[in-house]
Write an enzyme that holds these catalytic residues in place. Structure first.
Site, PDB file in Angstrom:
ATOM      1  CB  ILE A 139     -16.811 -29.541  -1.289  1.00  0.00           C
ATOM      2  CG1 ILE A 139     -17.969 -29.249  -0.310  1.00  0.00           C
ATOM      3  CG2 ILE A 139     -15.465 -29.455  -0.591  1.00  0.00           C
ATOM      4  CD1 ILE A 139     -18.017 -27.840   0.247  1.00  0.00           C
ATOM      5  CE  LYS A 140     -12.585 -25.186  -7.838  1.00  0.00           C
ATOM      6  NZ  LYS A 140     -12.121 -23.873  -8.381  1.00  0.00           N
TER       7      LYS A 140
END
Length: 372
Positions: A139-140
């Site tokens: 997850i960025k």
């Protein structure tokens, strides 16, 4: 004879593609790049998804289904992007298994509109992780001030994170601190910390673009001699910082308990200045335990004519420090430059997000019209 991309991987650099589309997934292109270009992961961002959705017919059937179901624009974006990332993670699963979870990773970003909203970022990161539902997702989360506590909280919940939009060493140190804080929280909560992975995405070419603009405005011989040197120097000093921070007692105790180091990732590695070698931000940033996420054009240039000579980082720390001393001497305020880059980076992703929303809004409306 091995290819330059194979040589890069042998030198300890993981090659990730900075692009994803449904067309790449369904045509077998992504699987082919794993085999022929030594690609071991994928990164995405709102700009990439906006481009993918605006081209071709690959999304038409799903858009029609979403329109028939009365999905909102944001619901449709969430479904489309998480489906693509889930399918891509399945393609990369053999790489993930073969590397013990280090590679085979596919990144998906929280909405850039949440860049200054800690709680909103935490909530959406958890939602994305649960929806993609694959161990090899990342997850960025952007490395804004509001992003830092979100990174710690999300890591603390056992979620693997790609920290993005890092430009300065000072912010990078805060990112490492957030990662270690999160690991300690996860360990205290009884989570198996060996399952948590993270990369810290340090942007390279954008640094040169902003600093070079300032150097050319100064215009002296000393300033002009520094053009195109700050991006690589900054990244090399980031690796030096990484080596130092993960050698501390705090970090080594966590690693001894099963934690993974947070690998430096070189992002923004496409050359913006056409006078520079097109593989500059690849061949000059080779060191063990790094990731280089490349646009396809840079990947192909590296495969075609990249010259990999082994580690080009750790023997060049003194040169990198000298570049920074010289930048200060000619009057470049590097802290200001990196803050401008962070602000612009968030703003550019928000603009791309709005373009993505508009593309999906139009597609939904057209599908609904056809259905009538």
């Amino acid at each position: 004879m091995s290819t330059p991309t194979e040589q890069l991987a042998a030198a300890g650099v993981s090659i990730w593609l900075d692009d994803l589309s449904r067309e790449r997934i369904v045509t077998g292109n992504l699987a082919e790049l794993i085999q022929t270009r030594t690609v071991s992961g994928v990164t995405t961002n709102p700009t990439i998804f906006a481009g993918a959705l605006s081209k071709g017919e690959a999304y038409a059937a799903q858009v029609a289904d979403l329109a028939a179901a009365g999905a909102s624009v944001d619901e449709a974006i969430f479904r489309i992007t998480t489906d693509d990332v889930r399918d891509a993670t399945d393609i990369f699963r053999p790489v993930f298994d073969a590397t013990g979870g280090v590679d085979g990773r596919v990144s998906i970003e929280v909405s850039p509109e949440l860049a200054h909203d800690t709680e909103g970022t935490i909530a959406q990161a958890k939602q994305l992780w649960a929806t993609v539902d694959r161990a090899n997702a990342l997850i960025k989360i952007p490395a804004t001030k509001a992003g830092l506590p979100a990174i710690a909280a999300v890591i603390g919940a056992g979620i693997s994170v790609n920290v993005t939009l890092i430009f300065s060493l000072e912010r990078y140190a805060e990112v490492i601190d957030a990662y270690l804080t999160g690991l300690a929280e996860a360990k205290a909560a009884g989570i198996d910390i060996s399952t948590i992975h993270s990369v810290a995405s340090f942007f390279v070419s954008r640094v040169d673009t902003e600093v070079d603009k300032r150097l050319k405005a100064i215009g002296t011989d000393e300033a002009l001699a520094l053009v195109s040197k700050s991006g690589v120097a900054n990244a090399r000093l980031a690796y030096e910082l990484y080596e130092g921070e993960f050698a501390t007692a705090r970090a080594t105790e966590l690693v001894a308990a099963g934690a993974n180091v947070q690998r430096p990732l070189w992002a923004s590695t496409g050359v913006k200045d056409p006078s520079l070698p097109d593989t500059l931000y690849v061949t000059e940033l080779v060191a063990a335990g790094t990731v280089n996420t490349m646009p396809e054009k840079t990947l192909e240039a590296t495969f075609d004519h990249g010259v990999v000579t082994g580690d080009t980082i750790t023997s060049n720390y003194a040169d990198a420090h000298a570049v920074f001393a010289d930048l200060a001497a000619v009057g470049v305020d590097f802290a200001d430059a990196t803050q401008v880059l962070e602000d612009e980076g968030v703003e550019k992703f928000i603009i791309s997000w709005h373009e993505l929303q508009e593309t999906v809004r139009t597609a939904l409306a057209e599908s609904a019209q056809v259905a009538r």
